[in-house]
Motif scaffolding. Structure first.
Motif, PDB file in Angstrom:
ATOM      1  N   LEU A  49      -4.814   3.586  -7.821  1.00 13.69           N
ATOM      2  CA  LEU A  49      -4.252   2.552  -8.678  1.00 13.69           C
ATOM      3  C   LEU A  49      -4.368   1.195  -7.995  1.00 13.69           C
ATOM      4  O   LEU A  49      -4.049   1.057  -6.815  1.00 13.69           O
ATOM      5  N   THR A  50      -4.816   0.204  -8.759  1.00 11.64           N
ATOM      6  CA  THR A  50      -4.948  -1.161  -8.260  1.00 11.64           C
ATOM      7  C   THR A  50      -4.319  -2.106  -9.269  1.00 11.64           C
ATOM      8  O   THR A  50      -4.611  -2.030 -10.470  1.00 11.64           O
ATOM      9  N   GLY A  51      -3.441  -2.986  -8.799  1.00 13.07           N
ATOM     10  CA  GLY A  51      -2.817  -3.974  -9.673  1.00 13.07           C
ATOM     11  C   GLY A  51      -2.477  -5.223  -8.883  1.00 13.07           C
ATOM     12  O   GLY A  51      -2.327  -5.183  -7.655  1.00 13.07           O
ATOM     13  N   TRP A  52      -2.353  -6.337  -9.586  1.00 16.47           N
ATOM     14  CA  TRP A  52      -2.078  -7.620  -8.941  1.00 16.47           C
ATOM     15  C   TRP A  52      -0.757  -8.193  -9.442  1.00 16.47           C
ATOM     16  O   TRP A  52      -0.371  -7.977 -10.599  1.00 16.47           O
ATOM     17  N   GLY A  53      -0.093  -8.924  -8.571  1.00 17.56           N
ATOM     18  CA  GLY A  53       1.064  -9.696  -8.996  1.00 17.56           C
ATOM     19  C   GLY A  53       0.610 -10.793  -9.936  1.00 17.56           C
ATOM     20  O   GLY A  53      -0.344 -11.515  -9.617  1.00 17.56           O
ATOM     21  N   VAL A  55       0.853  -1.190   0.000  1.00 13.50           N
ATOM     22  CA  VAL A  55       0.000   0.000   0.000  1.00 13.50           C
ATOM     23  C   VAL A  55       0.887   1.239   0.000  1.00 13.50           C
ATOM     24  O   VAL A  55       1.728   1.402   0.893  1.00 13.50           O
ATOM     25  N   ALA A  56       0.724   2.080  -1.006  1.00 18.23           N
ATOM     26  CA  ALA A  56       1.470   3.344  -1.098  1.00 18.23           C
ATOM     27  C   ALA A  56       0.458   4.477  -1.139  1.00 18.23           C
ATOM     28  O   ALA A  56      -0.111   4.768  -2.188  1.00 18.23           O
ATOM     29  N   CYS A  57       0.232   5.108   0.009  1.00 19.54           N
ATOM     30  CA  CYS A  57      -0.791   6.151   0.103  1.00 19.54           C
ATOM     31  C   CYS A  57      -0.126   7.518   0.181  1.00 19.54           C
ATOM     32  O   CYS A  57       0.514   7.852   1.189  1.00 19.54           O
ATOM     33  N   GLY A 105      -0.519 -11.241  -5.336  1.00 18.76           N
ATOM     34  CA  GLY A 105      -0.575 -10.224  -4.291  1.00 18.76           C
ATOM     35  C   GLY A 105      -1.159  -8.938  -4.845  1.00 18.76           C
ATOM     36  O   GLY A 105      -1.206  -8.716  -6.062  1.00 18.76           O
ATOM     37  N   LEU A 106      -1.600  -8.066  -3.968  1.00 17.34           N
ATOM     38  CA  LEU A 106      -2.325  -6.861  -4.362  1.00 17.34           C
ATOM     39  C   LEU A 106      -1.503  -5.604  -4.082  1.00 17.34           C
ATOM     40  O   LEU A 106      -0.889  -5.473  -3.019  1.00 17.34           O
ATOM     41  N   PHE A 107      -1.504  -4.689  -5.039  1.00 12.48           N
ATOM     42  CA  PHE A 107      -0.880  -3.383  -4.887  1.00 12.48           C
ATOM     43  C   PHE A 107      -1.953  -2.319  -4.942  1.00 12.48           C
ATOM     44  O   PHE A 107      -2.770  -2.281  -5.867  1.00 12.48           O
ATOM     45  N   LEU A 108      -1.955  -1.434  -3.937  1.00  4.88           N
ATOM     46  CA  LEU A 108      -2.879  -0.307  -3.887  1.00  4.88           C
ATOM     47  C   LEU A 108      -2.071   0.976  -3.729  1.00  4.88           C
ATOM     48  O   LEU A 108      -1.164   1.042  -2.896  1.00  4.88           O
ATOM     49  N   ALA A 109      -2.402   1.988  -4.522  1.00  5.87           N
ATOM     50  CA  ALA A 109      -1.705   3.269  -4.410  1.00  5.87           C
ATOM     51  C   ALA A 109      -2.684   4.410  -4.592  1.00  5.87           C
ATOM     52  O   ALA A 109      -3.631   4.324  -5.375  1.00  5.87           O
ATOM     53  N   ALA A 110      -2.434   5.488  -3.849  1.00  2.61           N
ATOM     54  CA  ALA A 110      -3.147   6.746  -4.038  1.00  2.61           C
ATOM     55  C   ALA A 110      -2.113   7.828  -4.267  1.00  2.61           C
ATOM     56  O   ALA A 110      -1.192   7.996  -3.463  1.00  2.61           O
TER      57      ALA A 110
END
Length: 294
Positions: A253-257, A109-111, A135-140
């Motif tokens: 932003l949402t992305g998966w490994g 998570v990169a907020c 795995g899940l990546f979330l960013a704002a």
């Protein structure tokens, strides 16, 4: 000659985050609102995460991840002081040179932390490598037109005083770039969308104080190194007005490994049913006039 790829003074970003470690709690309501909106996306998946990386969360992300039952959270920040108070296992780390091995985390998570990175595509590649399969990546990230009110007021005031402009607000990415950046970095199922937080301040100087408290001062390498004219900020404040508006537009932003178990888009032309049949309408060829027979 300076490197044209270097937009931000990373050493200055670190120093400002060091200082902001003692004041960042003043802007916790804003940072917390951004984190809540980002982490709401965890409710859309049935995945259960056990190893999370909080990248630059400034004390609002790690506690929220722990409250969701994630047992192991690392809080990494460019500033060691900021990392030490972020709520997870502290690690001083540069987002452009992540020190984690491949597949270390099933959630990253990169907020509100990646907008000071010079090589954002490269940073995203490193995040994807640190992410486990599926795995899940979330960013704002703050995106255009964030702080356009302040940017415009400062530009008008500086034009009046000096007859020219210097960058005083960080450049921000556009939503159109979001999903493309994720796809370029190798993420699966990339999604980019945007949300807005509209803020009002009792005075323009309260807005500037919040930016300083969060460590968000101007760190653009091309900034004017001269002391600003004494009248610059009062003139800009007058243009903003007493009830100073400040737009914060969040690029989510949402992305998966990548993983072999993930769903894949169908090949073009592989459909076994017609859309016209599903909609109960008549299909027309391109160029046909309305009312003509198929």
């Amino acid at each position: 000659m300076s490197d044209p790829a270097q937009v931000f003074d990373r050493a200055l970003v670190r120093r400002r985050r060091d200082r902001a470690a003692a004041t960042v709690q003043r802007v916790e309501p804003i940072l917390g609102e951004a984190a809540d909106r980002l982490l709401d996306r965890l409710d859309d998946t049935t995945h259960r995460f056990t190893r999370a990386l909080d990248l630059g969360g400034r004390g609002v992300v790690a506690p929220r991840l722990a409250a969701r039952g994630i047992p192991f959270v690392v809080s990494a920040d460019l500033s060691a002081r900021m990392a030490s108070g972020a709520g997870g296992l502290p690690v001083a780390a540069d987002e452009e040179w992540l020190p984690f091995s491949e597949g270390s985390f099933d959630l990253v998570v990169a907020c509100l932390s990646l907008h000071w990175v010079n090589d954002l595509p490269g940073a995203l590649v490193q995040i994807r490598r640190a992410l486990a399969r599926d795995g899940l990546f979330l960013a704002a990230l703050p995106g255009l037109p964030t702080l356009h009110e302040l940017r415009g007021a400062l530009a008008e005031a500086e034009l009046d005083l000096r007859g020219g402009l210097s960058p005083r607000v960080s450049p921000f990415p556009d939503l159109r770039d979001g999903a493309g950046l994720l796809q370029r970095a190798g993420f699966a199922l990339p999604v980019a969308d945007a949300e807005a937080i509209d803020l009002r301040y009792r005075s323009p100087f309260a807005l500037l104080a919040d930016l300083r408290a969060a460590g968000e001062g101007n760190a653009v390498l091309a900034r004017d190194g001269r002391i600003p004219p004494r009248a610059l900020f009062p003139m800009a404040a007058a243009r903003l007005g007493a009830d100073a508006p400040a737009t914060l537009r969040l690029l989510m932003l949402t992305g998966w490994g990548p993983a072999s178990t993930q769903s894949k888009p169908a090949r073009p032309g592989s459909a076994t049913a017609r859309l016209a049949d599903a909609l109960g309408t008549v299909e027309h060829r391109a160029g046909d006039k309305a009312g003509s027979r198929p």
